[in-house]
Design a protein around this motif. Structure first.
Motif: not given
Length: 237
Positions: A65-69
Motif C-alpha cells: 500500500y505504501h511502496f511498490a516493492g
C-alpha cells in the motif's frame, strides 16, 4: 525521487498484525526503518518484503500500500543519505561570505557528517554493498552521489592551496573530501555514536586536506556557526 517510489493510495490499508502503539512512527516510516535495519545487517538481496512486513508487524499487502516493492524502499533510503546535504549546497554557496570562502566547505562537510550520523541504521553503508551497487536503483541514485561529490570538489577548489592544487584534480579533491566525511559511516559501523564535536573535527579535516591554515579554519568555524543559526531561523514552522 526515484521512479520506483509509489505514491500513497487513497484507499485504507489492511488491518495491522500487531497494533501500532500511540506515539509510534507513521506506517511508512516504520517500513523504512525496518527495511534499513534488514538491508544493512542482512543485505538487500537477502531481504524480502515479507521479512520487512513481519519486522514492522503488518501484513505484506499493507507494505505494498505504501511502496511498490523493495526497489522503492531502497531508493528512498539512499536518498535520505545524500538529499539533506544536496539541498543545502545552493544556499551555502549563496550565503557564505566572500571573505571567508572556507566556511562553505566546512559547512557542507558539517551538514553532511550530521546527516550520515543520524540517518537510521547507518544507511550510508548501503551504497558500499555489492548487492546494492549492482541494482538498478543504485544506477538511478548515483547521479545524486556524483552531484554531491562535485559540490565538494567545487568548494574545495575555491580554497585549495597551491601545493594541493598541483597534486590533485578538482574531481579527485571532491572524492577525497567525501571519503573524509564518510568516516562517519565507519565509526557507526563499530556501533559508536558520532558526536557533534567529532562532526566538527571531520569538517575541519576537510579544510586541512585543502591546505587551509589553522587561523583560517578557526575563522571558518565561527562563520559557519552563524550561517547554521540563520538556516535554522529561516526553516518553515
Amino acid at each position: 525521487m526515484s521512479q520506483h517510489a509509489l505514491a500513497t493510495a487513497t484507499r485504507p490499508g489492511r488491518p495491522r498484525v500487531i497494533p501500532r502503539l500511540a506515539g509510534a512512527r507513521a506506517p511508512r516510516d516504520e517500513i523504512l526503518h525496518a527495511a534499513a535495519d534488514l538491508f544493512v545487517n542482512r543485505g538487500f538481496a537477502a531481504t524480502s518484503t515479507r521479512d520487512i512486513a513481519e519486522k514492522v508487524g503488518i501484513r505484506q499487502a499493507s507494505l505494498y500500500y505504501h511502496f511498490a516493492g523493495k526497489p522503492g524502499i531502497l531508493a528512498e533510503l539512499l536518498e535520505l543519505s545524500v538529499r539533506p546535504s544536496l539541498e543545502k549546497v545552493e544556499k551555502i554557496e549563496r550565503d557564505c561570505p566572500a571573505d571567508v570562502p572556507e566556511a562553505a566547505l566546512y559547512l557542507l562537510a558539517l551538514i553532511d557528517a550530521g546527516t550520515l550520523a543520524t540517518v537510521p541504521h547507518n544507511i550510508g553503508r548501503l551504497y558500499r554493498m555489492p548487492d546494492v551497487r549492482s541494482s538498478e536503483v543504485f544506477g538511478e541514485f548515483e547521479p545524486a552521489l556524483q552531484e554531491l561529490t562535485a559540490a565538494y570538489g567545487r568548494l574545495g577548489a575555491d580554497i585549495v592551496s597551491g601545493p594541493v592544487a598541483a597534486t590533485v584534480s578538482v574531481d579527485q579533491l571532491g572524492g577525497l573530501l567525501v571519503q573524509a566525511v564518510e568516516v562517519v559511516i565507519r565509526i557507526r559501523s563499530r556501533r559508536v555514536e558520532v558526536t557533534p564535536a567529532q562532526a566538527r573535527a571531520i569538517a575541519a579535516t576537510c579544510l586541512r586536506i585543502c591546505g587551509v591554515p589553522e587561523a583560517r579554519i578557526a575563522r571558518a568555524t565561527g562563520t559557519a556557526d552563524d550561517l547554521l543559526l540563520r538556516f535554522a531561523e529561516e526553516r518553515p514552522a
